[in-house]
Design a protein around this motif. Structure first.
Motif, PDB file in Angstrom:
ATOM      1  N   LEU A 167       0.830  -1.201   0.000  1.00  0.00           N
ATOM      2  CA  LEU A 167       0.000   0.000   0.000  1.00  0.00           C
ATOM      3  C   LEU A 167       0.869   1.257   0.000  1.00  0.00           C
ATOM      4  CD1 LEU A 167      -2.828   1.220   0.154  1.00  0.00           C
ATOM      5  CD2 LEU A 167      -2.703   1.009   2.647  1.00  0.00           C
ATOM      6  N   ALA A 168       1.966   1.224   0.777  1.00  0.00           N
ATOM      7  CA  ALA A 168       2.878   2.369   0.810  1.00  0.00           C
ATOM      8  C   ALA A 168       3.526   2.584  -0.563  1.00  0.00           C
ATOM      9  CB  ALA A 168       3.955   2.150   1.874  1.00  0.00           C
ATOM     10  N   TYR A 169       3.848   1.498  -1.258  1.00  0.00           N
ATOM     11  CA  TYR A 169       4.386   1.581  -2.617  1.00  0.00           C
ATOM     12  C   TYR A 169       3.386   2.284  -3.532  1.00  0.00           C
ATOM     13  CZ  TYR A 169       6.068  -0.222  -7.171  1.00  0.00           C
ATOM     14  OH  TYR A 169       6.509  -0.366  -8.469  1.00  0.00           O
ATOM     15  N   ALA A 170       2.115   1.908  -3.429  1.00  0.00           N
ATOM     16  CA  ALA A 170       1.075   2.541  -4.256  1.00  0.00           C
ATOM     17  C   ALA A 170       0.954   4.033  -3.936  1.00  0.00           C
ATOM     18  CB  ALA A 170      -0.252   1.833  -4.034  1.00  0.00           C
ATOM     19  N   MET A 171       1.018   4.381  -2.648  1.00  0.00           N
ATOM     20  CA  MET A 171       0.899   5.787  -2.269  1.00  0.00           C
ATOM     21  C   MET A 171       2.112   6.593  -2.710  1.00  0.00           C
ATOM     22  SD  MET A 171      -1.007   5.757   1.458  1.00  0.00           S
ATOM     23  CE  MET A 171       0.186   4.668   2.255  1.00  0.00           C
ATOM     24  N   MET A 193       4.418  10.587  -6.541  1.00  0.00           N
ATOM     25  CA  MET A 193       5.386  10.988  -7.561  1.00  0.00           C
ATOM     26  C   MET A 193       4.732  11.262  -8.910  1.00  0.00           C
ATOM     27  SD  MET A 193       8.319  11.389  -6.332  1.00  0.00           S
ATOM     28  CE  MET A 193       9.145  11.545  -7.909  1.00  0.00           C
ATOM     29  N   THR A 194       3.730  10.490  -9.297  1.00  0.00           N
ATOM     30  CA  THR A 194       3.136  10.629 -10.624  1.00  0.00           C
ATOM     31  C   THR A 194       2.071  11.715 -10.698  1.00  0.00           C
ATOM     32  OG1 THR A 194       1.559   8.857 -10.104  1.00  0.00           O
ATOM     33  CG2 THR A 194       3.596   8.233 -11.224  1.00  0.00           C
ATOM     34  N   LYS A 195       1.288  11.868  -9.615  1.00  0.00           N
ATOM     35  CA  LYS A 195       0.184  12.822  -9.646  1.00  0.00           C
ATOM     36  C   LYS A 195       0.308  13.924  -8.601  1.00  0.00           C
ATOM     37  CE  LYS A 195      -3.015   9.284 -11.358  1.00  0.00           C
ATOM     38  NZ  LYS A 195      -4.301   8.577 -11.131  1.00  0.00           N
ATOM     39  N   GLY A 196       1.107  13.686  -7.573  1.00  0.00           N
ATOM     40  CA  GLY A 196       1.281  14.691  -6.533  1.00  0.00           C
ATOM     41  C   GLY A 196       0.069  14.891  -5.651  1.00  0.00           C
ATOM     42  N   THR A 197      -0.834  13.927  -5.645  1.00  0.00           N
ATOM     43  CA  THR A 197      -2.071  14.067  -4.868  1.00  0.00           C
ATOM     44  C   THR A 197      -1.950  13.504  -3.458  1.00  0.00           C
ATOM     45  OG1 THR A 197      -2.824  12.030  -5.941  1.00  0.00           O
ATOM     46  CG2 THR A 197      -3.608  14.101  -6.860  1.00  0.00           C
ATOM     47  N   THR A 212      -3.648   1.242  -5.343  1.00  0.00           N
ATOM     48  CA  THR A 212      -3.703   2.143  -6.485  1.00  0.00           C
ATOM     49  C   THR A 212      -5.138   2.479  -6.856  1.00  0.00           C
ATOM     50  OG1 THR A 212      -1.631   1.195  -7.328  1.00  0.00           O
ATOM     51  CG2 THR A 212      -2.982   2.438  -8.877  1.00  0.00           C
ATOM     52  N   SER A 213      -5.995   1.456  -6.984  1.00  0.00           N
ATOM     53  CA  SER A 213      -7.387   1.697  -7.354  1.00  0.00           C
ATOM     54  C   SER A 213      -8.131   2.425  -6.239  1.00  0.00           C
ATOM     55  CB  SER A 213      -8.082   0.368  -7.661  1.00  0.00           C
ATOM     56  OG  SER A 213      -8.027  -0.505  -6.546  1.00  0.00           O
ATOM     57  N   PHE A 214      -7.790   2.104  -4.983  1.00  0.00           N
ATOM     58  CA  PHE A 214      -8.442   2.756  -3.852  1.00  0.00           C
ATOM     59  C   PHE A 214      -8.128   4.246  -3.831  1.00  0.00           C
ATOM     60  CE2 PHE A 214      -8.095   4.147   0.620  1.00  0.00           C
ATOM     61  CZ  PHE A 214      -9.426   4.056   0.971  1.00  0.00           C
ATOM     62  N   ILE A 215      -6.875   4.588  -4.044  1.00  0.00           N
ATOM     63  CA  ILE A 215      -6.471   5.995  -4.029  1.00  0.00           C
ATOM     64  C   ILE A 215      -7.162   6.756  -5.150  1.00  0.00           C
ATOM     65  CG2 ILE A 215      -4.520   7.565  -4.348  1.00  0.00           C
ATOM     66  CD1 ILE A 215      -2.786   5.422  -2.954  1.00  0.00           C
ATOM     67  N   ASP A 216      -7.223   6.140  -6.336  1.00  0.00           N
ATOM     68  CA  ASP A 216      -7.900   6.789  -7.463  1.00  0.00           C
ATOM     69  C   ASP A 216      -9.373   7.052  -7.145  1.00  0.00           C
ATOM     70  OD1 ASP A 216      -5.610   6.840  -8.968  1.00  0.00           O
ATOM     71  OD2 ASP A 216      -6.032   4.953 -10.012  1.00  0.00           O
ATOM     72  N   SER A 217     -10.049   6.062  -6.555  1.00  0.00           N
ATOM     73  CA  SER A 217     -11.469   6.230  -6.248  1.00  0.00           C
ATOM     74  C   SER A 217     -11.686   7.267  -5.157  1.00  0.00           C
ATOM     75  CB  SER A 217     -12.077   4.887  -5.816  1.00  0.00           C
ATOM     76  OG  SER A 217     -11.480   4.425  -4.610  1.00  0.00           O
ATOM     77  N   VAL A 218     -10.777   7.321  -4.186  1.00  0.00           N
ATOM     78  CA  VAL A 218     -10.901   8.297  -3.105  1.00  0.00           C
ATOM     79  C   VAL A 218     -10.792   9.716  -3.645  1.00  0.00           C
ATOM     80  CG1 VAL A 218      -9.698   9.235  -1.105  1.00  0.00           C
ATOM     81  CG2 VAL A 218     -10.207   6.819  -1.195  1.00  0.00           C
ATOM     82  N   PHE A 219      -9.858   9.936  -4.562  1.00  0.00           N
ATOM     83  CA  PHE A 219      -9.708  11.277  -5.119  1.00  0.00           C
ATOM     84  C   PHE A 219     -10.857  11.627  -6.049  1.00  0.00           C
ATOM     85  CE2 PHE A 219      -5.259  11.077  -3.747  1.00  0.00           C
ATOM     86  CZ  PHE A 219      -5.119  12.364  -3.246  1.00  0.00           C
ATOM     87  N   SER A 220     -11.362  10.650  -6.786  1.00  0.00           N
ATOM     88  CA  SER A 220     -12.455  10.929  -7.715  1.00  0.00           C
ATOM     89  C   SER A 220     -13.747  11.293  -6.982  1.00  0.00           C
ATOM     90  CB  SER A 220     -12.700   9.717  -8.629  1.00  0.00           C
ATOM     91  OG  SER A 220     -13.136   8.599  -7.863  1.00  0.00           O
ATOM     92  N   THR A 221     -13.905  10.792  -5.758  1.00  0.00           N
ATOM     93  CA  THR A 221     -15.114  11.094  -4.978  1.00  0.00           C
ATOM     94  C   THR A 221     -14.904  12.233  -3.993  1.00  0.00           C
ATOM     95  OG1 THR A 221     -14.485   9.365  -3.372  1.00  0.00           O
ATOM     96  CG2 THR A 221     -15.983   8.733  -5.164  1.00  0.00           C
ATOM     97  N   GLY A 222     -13.686  12.761  -3.908  1.00  0.00           N
ATOM     98  CA  GLY A 222     -13.417  13.889  -3.028  1.00  0.00           C
ATOM     99  C   GLY A 222     -13.337  13.527  -1.558  1.00  0.00           C
TER     100      GLY A 222
END
Length: 271
Positions: A80-84, A89-93, A169-179
């Motif tokens: 999970l830390a690797y994904a974060m 690094m890639t998106k800065g989010t 990776t998918s969890f982080i993407d969904s969290v940002f997409s839903t705010g």
């Protein structure tokens, strides 16, 4: 949900992290516990993601803090830390505090799950099978125990490492997409601080045995202090150690200092 396709580089990094995670107890100490092993496990991911030497150093130092959980679920948090880190690094989010807060928040729950399943369940079942064979002088009992108990942990470490990365990776993407990222960060910070507070209350004790004679009675100093605020001496000790570490005092020096002071106070009957 579609299966996540990993690139050749991601597979290589995960393999290196898996082998490094097997060293979880090789660098264990009472100051950082599994902190050194977590940093070693994250090193392949840091090398992949960071090209700037200074940023790489900061990331390694960040992952070399206190860390402790079950040796198998350790891999899940590393994935999970690797994904974060990749998201950072890639998106800065994702920022450094978010990564650290989520790590700390997961230490306690994953430790409980790992101990309950592997130590209290798998180990007992494997030992029950092995003892029956060993009591008959069958060497297969030892081999079966190692295979069932040790082998299951090796397989689980590899699987959980991949799950931690792909789901992360998918969890982080969904969290940002839903705010929900701000809420998640705040919740992780609160849970992390709660876990640290619980660890202080359960692991740090000040065994004060000082009594003061007043006339025909004796006053237990620790009872008086605890009546004001239970565990206040532990809190004072922890915050005192933290302030000294911030001033540059080495943890080993603090450990030796506490040892010497404890021996002296025990000699005079205060501890």
């Amino acid at each position: 949900m579609a299966k996540t396709q990993l690139s050749a580089q991601e597979k290589k990094t995960l393999r290196s992290m898996f082998w490094n995670s097997g060293l979880v107890f090789s660098g264990f100490n009472m100051v950082k516990m599994e902190g050194n092993a977590f940093c070693c496990t994250m090193a392949p991911a840091i090398d992949e993601l960071y090209t700037d030497p200074e940023e790489r150093k900061k990331a390694l130092v960040r992952h070399n803090n206190f860390f402790n959980t079950h040796a198998v679920l350790f891999s899940f948090i590393a994935g999970l830390a690797y994904a974060m880190e990749k998201e950072k690094m890639t998106k800065g989010t994702v920022d450094d505090d978010t990564i650290e807060n989520i790590k700390v928040a997961l230490m306690g729950p994953t430790a409980g799950i790992g101990d309950a399943f592997f130590f209290n369940c798998v180990r007992v079942i494997a030992a029950g099978i092995a003892i029956g064979l060993c009591s008959e002088g069958n060497l297969l009992g030892v081999l079966l125990f190692v295979l069932l108990y040790g082998g299951s942990q090796v397989i689980a470490r590899w699987y959980l490492l991949r799950v931690g990365y792909t789901m992360g990776t998918s969890f982080i993407d969904s969290v940002f997409s839903t705010g929900l990222m701000n809420s998640l960060t705040k919740a992780a910070a609160i849970l992390g601080l709660s876990m640290v507070g619980a660890m202080v209350a359960s692991m740090v004790t000040v065994p004060l045995a000082w009594t003061i004679d007043v006339g025909q009675t004796s006053v237990d100093v620790l009872s008086v202090v605890d009546s004001i605020m239970p565990g206040i001496l532990s809190i004072v000790l922890v915050f005192g150690m933290v302030s000294l570490i911030k001033k540059g005092v080495r943890p080993v020096t603090l450990v030796l200092g506490i040892l010497v002071i404890s021996i002296v106070l025990a000699f005079f009957g205060i501890f």
